[in-house]
Design a protein around this motif. Structure first.
Motif, PDB file in Angstrom:
ATOM      1  N   ARG A   1       0.820  -1.206   0.000  1.00 37.84           N
ATOM      2  CA  ARG A   1       0.000   0.000   0.000  1.00 37.84           C
ATOM      3  C   ARG A   1       0.858   1.262   0.000  1.00 37.84           C
ATOM      4  N   VAL A   2       2.116   1.123   0.412  1.00 40.07           N
ATOM      5  CA  VAL A   2       3.054   2.248   0.380  1.00 40.07           C
ATOM      6  C   VAL A   2       4.406   1.728  -0.102  1.00 40.07           C
ATOM      7  N   GLY A   3       5.212   2.618  -0.638  1.00 39.22           N
ATOM      8  CA  GLY A   3       6.535   2.241  -1.122  1.00 39.22           C
ATOM      9  C   GLY A   3       7.623   2.898  -0.295  1.00 39.22           C
ATOM     10  N   LEU A   4       8.845   2.418  -0.465  1.00 41.11           N
ATOM     11  CA  LEU A   4       9.991   2.951   0.275  1.00 41.11           C
ATOM     12  C   LEU A   4      10.543   4.185  -0.413  1.00 41.11           C
ATOM     13  N   GLY A   5      10.650   4.142  -1.731  1.00 37.94           N
ATOM     14  CA  GLY A   5      11.139   5.284  -2.485  1.00 37.94           C
ATOM     15  C   GLY A   5      12.629   5.514  -2.299  1.00 37.94           C
ATOM     16  N   ALA A   6      13.152   6.483  -3.041  1.00 31.47           N
ATOM     17  CA  ALA A   6      14.573   6.799  -2.949  1.00 31.47           C
ATOM     18  C   ALA A   6      14.932   7.328  -1.571  1.00 31.47           C
ATOM     19  N   CYS A   7      14.017   8.037  -0.936  1.00 32.80           N
ATOM     20  CA  CYS A   7      14.264   8.594   0.389  1.00 32.80           C
ATOM     21  C   CYS A   7      14.609   7.486   1.386  1.00 32.80           C
ATOM     22  N   GLY A   8      13.741   6.502   1.498  1.00 34.75           N
ATOM     23  CA  GLY A   8      13.965   5.427   2.459  1.00 34.75           C
ATOM     24  C   GLY A   8      15.049   4.460   2.045  1.00 34.75           C
ATOM     25  N   ALA A   9      15.132   4.159   0.739  1.00 31.90           N
ATOM     26  CA  ALA A   9      16.111   3.179   0.266  1.00 31.90           C
ATOM     27  C   ALA A   9      17.537   3.708   0.409  1.00 31.90           C
ATOM     28  N   LEU A  10      17.781   4.955  -0.015  1.00 29.75           N
ATOM     29  CA  LEU A  10      19.109   5.535   0.118  1.00 29.75           C
ATOM     30  C   LEU A  10      19.514   5.666   1.585  1.00 29.75           C
ATOM     31  N   PHE A  11      18.571   6.082   2.422  1.00 26.30           N
ATOM     32  CA  PHE A  11      18.844   6.220   3.849  1.00 26.30           C
ATOM     33  C   PHE A  11      19.216   4.869   4.464  1.00 26.30           C
ATOM     34  N   THR A  12      18.445   3.840   4.150  1.00 28.12           N
ATOM     35  CA  THR A  12      18.705   2.508   4.696  1.00 28.12           C
ATOM     36  C   THR A  12      20.076   1.995   4.266  1.00 28.12           C
ATOM     37  N   GLY A  13      20.342   2.034   2.961  1.00 29.37           N
ATOM     38  CA  GLY A  13      21.622   1.556   2.469  1.00 29.37           C
ATOM     39  C   GLY A  13      22.790   2.351   3.024  1.00 29.37           C
ATOM     40  N   PHE A  14      22.631   3.661   3.111  1.00 29.94           N
ATOM     41  CA  PHE A  14      23.712   4.516   3.605  1.00 29.94           C
ATOM     42  C   PHE A  14      24.022   4.221   5.071  1.00 29.94           C
ATOM     43  N   VAL A  15      23.003   4.146   5.906  1.00 25.39           N
ATOM     44  CA  VAL A  15      23.225   3.898   7.340  1.00 25.39           C
ATOM     45  C   VAL A  15      23.841   2.522   7.561  1.00 25.39           C
ATOM     46  N   LEU A  16      23.332   1.513   6.862  1.00 19.75           N
ATOM     47  CA  LEU A  16      23.868   0.160   7.038  1.00 19.75           C
ATOM     48  C   LEU A  16      25.332   0.082   6.608  1.00 19.75           C
ATOM     49  N   ALA A  17      25.642   0.627   5.443  1.00 19.00           N
ATOM     50  CA  ALA A  17      27.013   0.558   4.930  1.00 19.00           C
ATOM     51  C   ALA A  17      27.964   1.373   5.802  1.00 19.00           C
ATOM     52  N   SER A  18      27.550   2.567   6.193  1.00 20.49           N
ATOM     53  CA  SER A  18      28.415   3.423   7.012  1.00 20.49           C
ATOM     54  C   SER A  18      28.674   2.799   8.377  1.00 20.49           C
ATOM     55  N   ALA A  19      27.633   2.213   8.961  1.00 18.10           N
ATOM     56  CA  ALA A  19      27.792   1.564  10.264  1.00 18.10           C
ATOM     57  C   ALA A  19      28.738   0.370  10.161  1.00 18.10           C
ATOM     58  N   ALA A  20      28.613  -0.399   9.085  1.00 14.63           N
ATOM     59  CA  ALA A  20      29.489  -1.555   8.895  1.00 14.63           C
ATOM     60  C   ALA A  20      30.942  -1.120   8.714  1.00 14.63           C
ATOM     61  N   VAL A  21      31.160  -0.053   7.942  1.00 12.59           N
ATOM     62  CA  VAL A  21      32.522   0.459   7.744  1.00 12.59           C
ATOM     63  C   VAL A  21      33.112   0.923   9.068  1.00 12.59           C
ATOM     64  N   THR A  22      32.331   1.640   9.854  1.00  8.35           N
ATOM     65  CA  THR A  22      32.799   2.124  11.149  1.00  8.35           C
ATOM     66  C   THR A  22      33.144   0.969  12.079  1.00  8.35           C
ATOM     67  N   THR A  23      32.323  -0.071  12.034  1.00  9.51           N
ATOM     68  CA  THR A  23      32.554  -1.228  12.897  1.00  9.51           C
ATOM     69  C   THR A  23      33.838  -1.961  12.534  1.00  9.51           C
ATOM     70  N   ARG A  24      34.111  -2.089  11.238  1.00  7.85           N
ATOM     71  CA  ARG A  24      35.290  -2.845  10.785  1.00  7.85           C
ATOM     72  C   ARG A  24      36.541  -1.993  10.659  1.00  7.85           C
ATOM     73  N   ALA A  25      36.447  -0.687  10.879  1.00  8.01           N
ATOM     74  CA  ALA A  25      37.598   0.205  10.713  1.00  8.01           C
ATOM     75  C   ALA A  25      38.739  -0.203  11.641  1.00  8.01           C
ATOM     76  N   GLY A  26      39.938  -0.182  11.098  1.00  6.10           N
ATOM     77  CA  GLY A  26      41.114  -0.504  11.881  1.00  6.10           C
ATOM     78  C   GLY A  26      41.464  -1.974  11.915  1.00  6.10           C
ATOM     79  N   GLN A  27      40.630  -2.825  11.322  1.00 12.54           N
ATOM     80  CA  GLN A  27      40.915  -4.249  11.299  1.00 12.54           C
ATOM     81  C   GLN A  27      41.529  -4.640   9.950  1.00 12.54           C
ATOM     82  N   GLU A  28      41.941  -5.885   9.841  1.00 13.11           N
ATOM     83  CA  GLU A  28      42.637  -6.350   8.634  1.00 13.11           C
ATOM     84  C   GLU A  28      41.788  -6.100   7.389  1.00 13.11           C
ATOM     85  N   LEU A  29      42.412  -5.533   6.343  1.00 16.10           N
ATOM     86  CA  LEU A  29      41.673  -5.056   5.177  1.00 16.10           C
ATOM     87  C   LEU A  29      40.971  -6.182   4.429  1.00 16.10           C
ATOM     88  N   GLY A  30      41.661  -7.314   4.215  1.00 16.69           N
ATOM     89  CA  GLY A  30      41.075  -8.397   3.439  1.00 16.69           C
ATOM     90  C   GLY A  30      39.838  -8.982   4.082  1.00 16.69           C
TER      91      GLY A  30
END
Length: 347
Positions: free
Chosen positions: A190-219
């Motif tokens: 009945r409702v869609g996510l749209g670019a607003c919700g999709a970009l926000f979701t992907g951005f927060v998830l990816a940024s949080a994951a990068v922050t969590t893994r920062a400083g650890q072995e690159l591979g």
């Protein structure tokens, strides 16, 4: 712990209520996706963003669930990306502006002091890739929300293991908000996510994951980040290969995404979302186990191999290039003029 559960519950109900309340205003203001068989109001994305930001900032302000500087900066940047997505929902925005705006926001949240400049630049590119990948993944009812919930819980587990409580709370709130949105987005949506919700979701998830893994072995870090978003990566690679091989423009919408091809194999809309949700869970599980050190980093190779097999197999499934006029809400008879104006959802 108790306050975290309370925050997640509040986000779930707030997102569900806002998605319903904003549906009619979105229709009246024309904030809709017209590439559906009927105009789909995009109130879901605004509801997810408002619920996540509202609950997270309220908990931080009251001191109940403090975010900390990293999570707070990430959420502000995510809100800016969501605003850019909302503009794209309201009016046409060229892809380069979406990419550029998301890249600028990503550059503001990457912890360069821990990643280094070179790895930090790669992290910015990966965040942009995931954010736009989630936008592309929003091509079937319930799909982007389901994958987002699964990924958020996985990333939250990784953050909790690193004692990054602010990030863990933020990701839990996001997962809850997406769950509330799914109450209105599960097929028939009945409702869609749209670019607003999709970009926000992907951005927060990816940024949080990068922050969590920062400083650890690159591979191993790259492997964990990939496994967390294996379904998103598979969808993007599948679409790029399919359109390149057929000589079609990359940015032109067509029913050649993961869920579209699974439908061609006989799955229902709900069935395709469930199958891809299970696939996302498998990738996230491997990522969490590798992050915790419970299995070797080479376990990610199984996820990469699975992605490769799925992409090559689904490339052989010819997409339905004609709109499916039998979907809910479609007219029984459509004139050639109207048929020519129908477009498939999401590129």
């Amino acid at each position: 712990m108790l306050y975290g559960i309370l925050a997640a519950t509040s986000a779930l109900f707030l997102a569900a209520v806002l998605a319903a309340l904003l549906r009619l205003p979105a229709l009246r203001l024309g904030i809709v996706d017209r590439r559906w068989r009927r105009p789909m109001p995009l109130s879901g994305g605004v509801a997810v963003v408002a619920a996540t930001c509202g609950v997270a900032f309220a908990g931080d302000w009251r001191g109940v669930t403090p975010l900390g500087p990293e999570a707070g900066r990430l959420l502000v940047a995510g809100a800016a990306v969501a605003l850019l997505g909302l503009v794209a929902d309201v009016r046409r925005v060229k892809a380069r502006f979406l990419v550029g705006g998301t890249a600028v926001a990503a550059a503001c949240v990457v912890p360069y002091e821990e990643t280094g400049v070179a790895a930090g630049i790669l992290a910015v590119g990966w965040i942009v890739f995931v954010a736009l990948g989630f936008k592309a993944l929003d091509h079937a009812d319930g799909l982007a929300g389901t994958v987002g919930v699964v990924t958020a819980f996985g990333a939250a587990a990784c953050a909790a293991a690193e004692v990054m409580d602010g990030l863990a709370v933020l990701l839990s709130v996001l997962a809850a908000a997406l769950t509330g949105f799914l109450m209105h987005n599960w097929h028939p949506a009945r409702v869609g996510l749209g670019a607003c919700g999709a970009l926000f979701t992907g951005f927060v998830l990816a940024s949080a994951a990068v922050t969590t893994r920062a400083g650890q072995e690159l591979g191993s870090g790259a492997g964990v980040l990939f496994a967390l978003t294996a379904v998103v990566a598979a969808d993007v690679v599948l679409v790029v290969l399919a359109r390149r091989l057929s000589g079609r423009p990359l940015l032109r919408a067509a029913p050649d995404h993961l869920a579209h091809r699974l439908r061609r194999l006989g799955l229902t809309v709900r069935g395709a979302s469930v199958v891809l949700g299970v696939a996302a869970f498998a990738g996230v599980l491997v990522a969490v186990l590798v992050h915790l050190g419970w299995i070797a980093a080479t376990g990610v190779l199984w996820v990469a191999g699975g992605d490769l097999v799925v992409v090559l197999a689904l490339l052989r499934v010819k997409p339905n290039v004609k709109p499916d006029l039998k979907s809910p809400g479609a007219p029984r008879r459509v004139s050639p003029q109207v048929t020519g104006q129908l477009r498939v959802r999401n590129g």
